[in-house]
Design a protein around this motif. Structure first.
Motif, PDB file in Angstrom:
ATOM      1  N   SER A 143       0.863  -1.373  -0.075  1.00 26.58           N
ATOM      2  CA  SER A 143       0.026  -0.028  -0.107  1.00 26.58           C
ATOM      3  C   SER A 143       0.880   1.435  -0.082  1.00 26.58           C
ATOM      4  CB  SER A 143      -0.908   0.138   1.234  1.00 26.58           C
ATOM      5  OG  SER A 143      -0.221   0.090   2.346  1.00 26.58           O
ATOM      6  N   LYS A 144       0.311   2.360  -0.789  1.00 27.31           N
ATOM      7  CA  LYS A 144       1.073   3.648  -0.779  1.00 27.31           C
ATOM      8  C   LYS A 144       0.319   4.756  -0.154  1.00 27.31           C
ATOM      9  CE  LYS A 144       1.189   2.900  -5.399  1.00 27.31           C
ATOM     10  NZ  LYS A 144       1.593   2.997  -6.778  1.00 27.31           N
TER      11      LYS A 144
ATOM     12  N   GLN B 239      -4.653   2.667  -8.326  1.00 25.78           N
ATOM     13  CA  GLN B 239      -3.173   2.807  -8.153  1.00 25.78           C
ATOM     14  C   GLN B 239      -2.287   2.277  -7.101  1.00 25.78           C
ATOM     15  OE1 GLN B 239      -2.300   6.670  -9.784  1.00 25.78           O
ATOM     16  NE2 GLN B 239      -3.237   6.020 -11.900  1.00 25.78           N
ATOM     17  N   GLY B 240      -3.038   1.704  -6.136  1.00 26.21           N
ATOM     18  CA  GLY B 240      -2.420   1.184  -4.925  1.00 26.21           C
ATOM     19  C   GLY B 240      -2.332   2.211  -3.799  1.00 26.21           C
TER      20      GLY B 240
ATOM     21  N   ASP C  75       4.743   8.394  -0.679  1.00 26.59           N
ATOM     22  CA  ASP C  75       4.957   7.978  -1.829  1.00 26.59           C
ATOM     23  C   ASP C  75       4.862   8.727  -2.849  1.00 26.59           C
ATOM     24  OD1 ASP C  75       5.872   4.993  -1.039  1.00 26.59           O
ATOM     25  OD2 ASP C  75       3.698   5.080  -0.092  1.00 26.59           O
ATOM     26  N   LEU C  76       3.944   9.501  -2.810  1.00 27.83           N
ATOM     27  CA  LEU C  76       3.527  10.769  -3.747  1.00 27.83           C
ATOM     28  C   LEU C  76       3.156  11.724  -2.984  1.00 27.83           C
ATOM     29  CD1 LEU C  76       2.813  11.630  -6.649  1.00 27.83           C
ATOM     30  CD2 LEU C  76       0.481  10.648  -6.169  1.00 27.83           C
ATOM     31  N   VAL C  77       3.627  12.971  -3.503  1.00 29.17           N
ATOM     32  CA  VAL C  77       3.397  14.292  -2.917  1.00 29.17           C
ATOM     33  C   VAL C  77       2.623  15.099  -3.871  1.00 29.17           C
ATOM     34  CG1 VAL C  77       4.197  16.413  -1.753  1.00 29.17           C
ATOM     35  CG2 VAL C  77       5.380  14.395  -1.180  1.00 29.17           C
TER      36      VAL C  77
ATOM     37  N   GLU D 274      -4.621   9.673 -13.461  1.00 26.74           N
ATOM     38  CA  GLU D 274      -4.568   8.304 -14.518  1.00 26.74           C
ATOM     39  C   GLU D 274      -3.766   8.291 -15.433  1.00 26.74           C
ATOM     40  OE1 GLU D 274      -9.627   8.347 -15.036  1.00 26.74           O
ATOM     41  OE2 GLU D 274      -8.456   9.579 -16.303  1.00 26.74           O
ATOM     42  N   ASN D 275      -2.934   9.038 -15.947  1.00 29.55           N
ATOM     43  CA  ASN D 275      -1.953   8.892 -17.023  1.00 29.55           C
ATOM     44  C   ASN D 275      -0.543   9.295 -16.306  1.00 29.55           C
ATOM     45  OD1 ASN D 275      -3.969   8.748 -19.014  1.00 29.55           O
ATOM     46  ND2 ASN D 275      -4.304  10.961 -19.083  1.00 29.55           N
ATOM     47  N   MET D 276      -0.340   9.478 -15.149  1.00 27.68           N
ATOM     48  CA  MET D 276       1.098   9.745 -14.659  1.00 27.68           C
ATOM     49  C   MET D 276       2.078   8.615 -14.612  1.00 27.68           C
ATOM     50  SD  MET D 276       0.467  10.008 -10.392  1.00 27.68           S
ATOM     51  CE  MET D 276      -0.181   8.364  -9.554  1.00 27.68           C
TER      52      MET D 276
END
Length: 167
Positions: free
Chosen positions: A3-4, A34-35, A77-79, A137-139
């Motif tokens: 998990s992220k 996307q988890g 994991d993402l900002v 969606e496209n990253m």
């Protein structure tokens, strides 16, 4: 898949549209697919308070301010951030993938210029609230380049040479 975690920040500003967009069913569903399983929002002076607890399969929580966001950035994991220079640089210096969301109500400031330059150099993705779902969606976060480390000695040597000091 592990998990992220997503961390989102508006800095010291008010950016209610960003907070409401991030906590929408549509965005949460994309993140889930996307988890991502946890989302922490720093909402600053905003009036929108997102729902907390488990929402669309994602554990959501928020806070207004902290003395430092370093720990939150490190855990992510993402900002996702407004385009404030401090928030962008803090995320990039922490080595985190960054999506910058432009506050279109502030178009007379530096935000678009900063985001555009960082994107051109391959360091970030950027978008506006209405296009956030498409960006997510496209990253491809693997395509992002790390920000090179600061080189203060180079700048000091430049200043020394400029003012005629020998090094």
């Amino acid at each position: 898949m592990a998990s992220k975690h997503v961390f989102a920040t508006v800095g010291t500003t008010k950016f209610d549209l960003f907070i409401s967009s991030l906590s929408s069913q549509k965005i949460l569903n994309i993140l889930y697919s996307q988890g991502y399983r946890t989302l922490t929002l720093q909402i600053g002076n905003g009036t929108v308070e997102p729902p907390t607890g488990e929402v669309e399969g994602i554990q959501v929580d928020y806070f207004r301010f902290k003395d430092s966001l370093a720990q939150d950035m490190q855990a992510a994991d993402l900002v996702m951030s407004h385009a404030g220079a401090g928030s962008c640089l803090e995320a990039l210096e922490a080595g985190k993938p960054l999506i910058v969301v432009i506050n279109e109500d502030l178009m007379d400031n530096h935000q678009m210029e900063l985001a555009s330059r960082l994107h051109q150099d391959g360091h970030i993705l950027y978008t506006i609230c209405d296009e956030l779902h498409k960006t997510l969606e496209n990253m491809d976060l693997r395509s992002l380049k790390p920000l090179p480390p600061a080189q203060p000695h180079t700048f000091a040597r430049f200043l020394d040479a400029l003012f005629g000091f020998e090094t």
